[in-house]
Design an enzyme around this catalytic site. Structure first.
Site, PDB file in Angstrom:
ATOM      1  N   HIS A 115       0.854  -1.192   0.000  1.00  6.51           N
ATOM      2  CA  HIS A 115       0.000   0.000   0.000  1.00  6.51           C
ATOM      3  C   HIS A 115       0.890   1.242   0.000  1.00  6.51           C
ATOM      4  O   HIS A 115       1.153   1.824   1.061  1.00  6.51           O
ATOM      5  CB  HIS A 115      -0.909   0.010   1.230  1.00  6.51           C
ATOM      6  N   HIS A 351      -3.805   3.988  -3.692  1.00  2.00           N
ATOM      7  CA  HIS A 351      -3.911   3.392  -2.356  1.00  2.00           C
ATOM      8  C   HIS A 351      -3.081   2.124  -2.230  1.00  2.00           C
ATOM      9  O   HIS A 351      -2.327   1.946  -1.275  1.00  2.00           O
ATOM     10  CB  HIS A 351      -5.382   3.100  -2.038  1.00  2.00           C
ATOM     11  N   GLU A 501     -18.641   0.659  24.210  1.00  2.64           N
ATOM     12  CA  GLU A 501     -18.013  -0.653  24.347  1.00  2.64           C
ATOM     13  C   GLU A 501     -16.794  -0.825  23.451  1.00  2.64           C
ATOM     14  O   GLU A 501     -15.757  -1.352  23.875  1.00  2.64           O
ATOM     15  CB  GLU A 501     -19.020  -1.777  24.042  1.00  2.64           C
ATOM     16  N   HIS A 564     -31.059  -9.018  24.408  1.00  2.00           N
ATOM     17  CA  HIS A 564     -29.974  -8.975  25.386  1.00  2.00           C
ATOM     18  C   HIS A 564     -29.488 -10.363  25.798  1.00  2.00           C
ATOM     19  O   HIS A 564     -28.613 -10.473  26.646  1.00  2.00           O
ATOM     20  CB  HIS A 564     -30.424  -8.214  26.637  1.00  2.00           C
TER      21      HIS A 564
END
Length: 758
Positions: A115, A351, A501, A564
């Site tokens: 890259h 890229h 989270e 959940h």
């Protein structure tokens, strides 16, 4: 040792005071230092040094005479040992950047992969960081007080590999650059900290490195608050991170950036490679926000560098401003051209992929590289980079001298710091883990976990962590310690992550990989491990010993319903290589899980804990046996007799196995109960031990776990039965949910009898 902080002590790296003026001829930001302070990271250049560069610079940047105007172009005036130091250093820097770009081209062409777009566009940034900004010693890459660098845009790793090589790191030789992306090389396609020294964290999935960098900066701020004294500053380093447009788009970077500003991590500098391209095309396809405005709104100091390719000083000035910022993290937005020099420059085609030969030749011509062999390094470039390496080596010597004095003046703090620097485990720490008897009151395993954590915190000064806004539910809080908060209590060992989270997991990886003895824990519901999965995977890949505390571990959480109730999560986590997944059945096994987890500092663990109450000490369970992953809890076979049937359980369902076994034994059946608390640890045991626990001759087996049946067939065999959940669960009281899916002693007994009668 005089810890060289850019803010506390002026060094040749950065001055702490300066004024700025423009050179009218070139409209270039220059530094006008006060008194004897030198311009950014330069020292007086000797004539010998200039002579060593003179011929190379003349060849690279020949004078171009404009015959109509009868004066020199704005390239350079005549280059000689009399050229002023700033102008000469500017040319040296430019030539070093040229060499970096040529090595990038050569490596990609040789590997026929890679890259190159980002490395070519960010060559100036990489060079300035390693030559003029960062504090490091390549002879000792793990020196504690070094600056940390994270490449969140991990696909651009070739830039870092080249800089590591030129800076003198033994981990990346020219031969390693020639082996880019080759099997077994020290230059893999994305940076891996366990493969290449000088790489702090493993990156690649975009945005992860931003969170890692926040974790590294948090660790520095926390330790500085705990150990620095007014006359002895021994924790003082910065964290630099490069992110790209893709990182800016990923949600984890936003979560982490929000926390970094909230925590006032002013020693964090995030460098945004703003090249307006991603793999699919220009960023305008899907991205039109003002990233600087977003970070400013989050509470960051923001700086924009308009043209780093023609004005290195502007980037140096931005770095200097970030160093002088005392309250906020800094975003430096650097506008670059992806694939700089190539025919693909400025487009997404740059890229990744190689260049055709004509393009490669044109690039060489643009920097007057001539017919030099591939992988050529101008000898003076190594010497130039060595200046910064030697500077870091001196700083390390000074640091150890200061640390020695610190031991004399502050022996108690020094002893604790030494403990952290050498792993963080006090001898005999295991004895602090609670013990439970059969008479102790029942609790959920999340409750037993809370007791373990708080007892461990007393003997493990590095234990630090928090929950994603669920501390009261996860029971993951250190009660005798404050919250990490700047400026009020940065020494606090509880981290408030809020509902973030994914960032929590990525930040925890940064804390774990800081190299300081800190032991991070991160807590949430097991269901939400899916938000964190990529970071958890990177924990395992990068040997980051994060403790993931996952409560509400089954359909036993009941009323919250299928959204959940974690059904497939355990199976997915168990599939991650190296990750240890524990599902303890009671207080004993919970303590055993922590014992194994803490002892293995380069392995991440998930401890899956119940919401519903279970016995504190289920007869037959063992804290010590958890390290085997699976063991015999009870067996009435006696002597040389084999059991007729084996019941295998984990977590809260182990008691169902034991209850069923008692019923079957009353009918004269020989029944063995096995706890398979950690599959991976059991799988690693010698074959003799596994045969002892699960003898192949016993075909009648039943597994009981209130989650996906996936994977259990390996342990029950073709003739066994798996009691699991292959739906999403159901809303209702947990006992009703358990009954609906067959998690009762009666159903386990019924299925066992059907096997016995078969």
């Amino acid at each position: 040792m005089a810890i060289s902080s850019f803010l506390i002590k002026p060094t040749s790296t950065f001055p702490t005071k300066r004024s700025i003026s423009y050179n009218n001829k070139h409209n270039t930001l220059l530094f006008k230092p006060y008194s004897s302070l030198k311009p950014i990271n330069t020292t007086s250049l000797s004539k010998h040094h200039k002579l060593s560069w003179q011929q190379e610079l003349k060849q690279a940047y020949p004078i171009q005479h404009d015959h109509q105007q009868k004066n020199y172009s704005n390239n350079q005036k005549e280059i000689s040992e009399d050229t002023d130091d700033d102008s000469f250093q500017e040319l040296v820097d430019k030539r070093c950047v040229d060499n970096i770009r040529m090595l990038i081209v050569d490596a990609v062409q040789n590997a026929k992969a890679g890259h190159p777009g980002m490395p070519l566009g960010m060559a100036e940034v990489g060079y300035v960081l390693y030559r003029h900004a960062m504090k490091y010693n390549p002879r000792n890459p793990k020196w504690f007080n070094r600056d940390r660098f994270v490449l969140s845009a991990g696909h651009g790793c070739l830039l870092q590999y080249v800089c590591l090589n030129l800076s003198g790191f033994q981990s990346v030789q020219i031969e390693d650059l020639k082996r880019l992306c080759k099997l077994g090389s020290r230059t893999p396609g994305h940076p891996e900290n366990v493969v290449t020294e000088g790489i702090e964290v493993t990156t690649g999935p975009l945005g992860q490195g931003v969170a890692n960098a926040v974790g590294l900066a948090l660790a520095e701020a926390h330790l500085a608050a705990r150990f620095n004294k007014p006359d002895a500053v021994i924790v003082d380093h910065r964290t630099y991170c490069i992110m790209g447009d893709g990182c800016a788009m990923e949600g984890i970077s936003h979560e982490a950036a929000s926390l970094a500003a909230h925590w006032k991590l002013n020693k964090l500098t995030l460098i945004y490679d703003d090249n307006h391209n991603t793999i699919d095309g220009p960023t305008s396809l899907a991205f039109s926000e003002d990233v600087s405005a977003r970070f400013k709104a989050l509470g960051w100091n923001t700086i924009t560098v308009e043209n780093v390719h023609d004005n290195l000083h502007s980037f140096k000035e931005a770095l200097l401003a970030s160093v002088n910022e005392t309250e906020r993290p800094t975003l430096i937005r650097v506008k670059t051209v992806i694939g700089k020099l190539s025919g693909k420059e400025g487009t997404s085609k740059a890229h990744h992929g190689i260049f055709d030969e004509d393009d490669a030749k044109r690039m060489r011509d643009k920097v007057n590289w001539g017919d030099r062999e591939p992988f050529h390094v101008i000898p003076m470039v190594y010497r130039e980079m060595q200046i910064q390496a030697e500077h870091g080596e001196r700083m390390e010597r000074e640091w150890y001298s200061k640390l020695y004095n610190y031991h004399s003046k502050y022996p108690q703090e020094a002893a604790e710091l030494d403990l952290l620097l050498y792993g963080g485990l006090l001898p005999g720490w295991e004895s602090s883990l609670p013990e439970w008897s059969t008479s102790d009151s029942v609790d959920a395993t999340r409750g037993y976990s809370e007791k373990c954590l708080n007892e461990l915190a007393k003997v493990l000064p590095g234990l630090i962590g928090g929950s994603a806004d669920l501390a009261t539910s996860n029971k993951a809080y250190l009660h005798d310690y404050q919250d990490f908060s700047q400026p009020d209590s940065p020494w606090g060992r509880n981290i408030r992550y809020g509902v973030r989270e994914h960032a929590m997991a990525g930040i925890s990886n940064g804390i774990a990989l800081h190299g300081n003895g800190l032991i991070p824990f991160a807590a949430t519901f097991l269901m939400f491990s899916d938000y964190m999965k990529n970071s958890i995977r990177l924990s395992a890949l990068s040997h980051a010993g994060v403790i993931y505390i996952m409560t509400h571990d089954s359909i036993g959480l009941g009323e919250d319903g299928p959204t959940h109730q974690p059904v497939e999560q355990l199976a997915g986590l168990r599939a991650i290589p190296r990750l240890l997944v524990f599902r303890p059945a009671d207080g004993n096994e919970t303590a055993g899980a922590y014992k194994v987890t803490i002892a293995n500092r380069d392995v991440p663990s998930v401890i899956a804990l119940s919401r519903q109450k279970v016995a504190a000490n289920l007869e037959g369970t063992s804290t010590d046996e958890v390290e085997r992953g699976g063991y015999i809890v009870s067996d009435n076979s006696g002597g040389e007799n084999m059991p007729e049937i084996i019941l295998i359980g984990t977590g809260s369902e182990l008691c169902l196995c034991e209850g069923s076994a008692k019923s079957l034994r009353q009918e004269g059946r020989r029944v063995r109960v096995v706890s398979l608390v950690c599959w991976r640890l059991f799988d690693r045991q010698p074959s003799e031990y596994k045969e002892k626990v699960l003898p192949l001759s016993v075909k009648k087996r039943v597994s009981v776990e209130a989650g996906s049946p996936l994977g259990w067939r390996e342990y029950v065999g073709d003739e066994g039965k798996v009691i699991g959940v292959d739906e999403f669960g159901a809303s209702g009281a947990y006992l009703d949910a358990f009954m609906k899916y067959g998690f009762t002693e009666e159903n386990v007994t019924r299925i066992a009898k059907s096997l016995l009668h078969h």
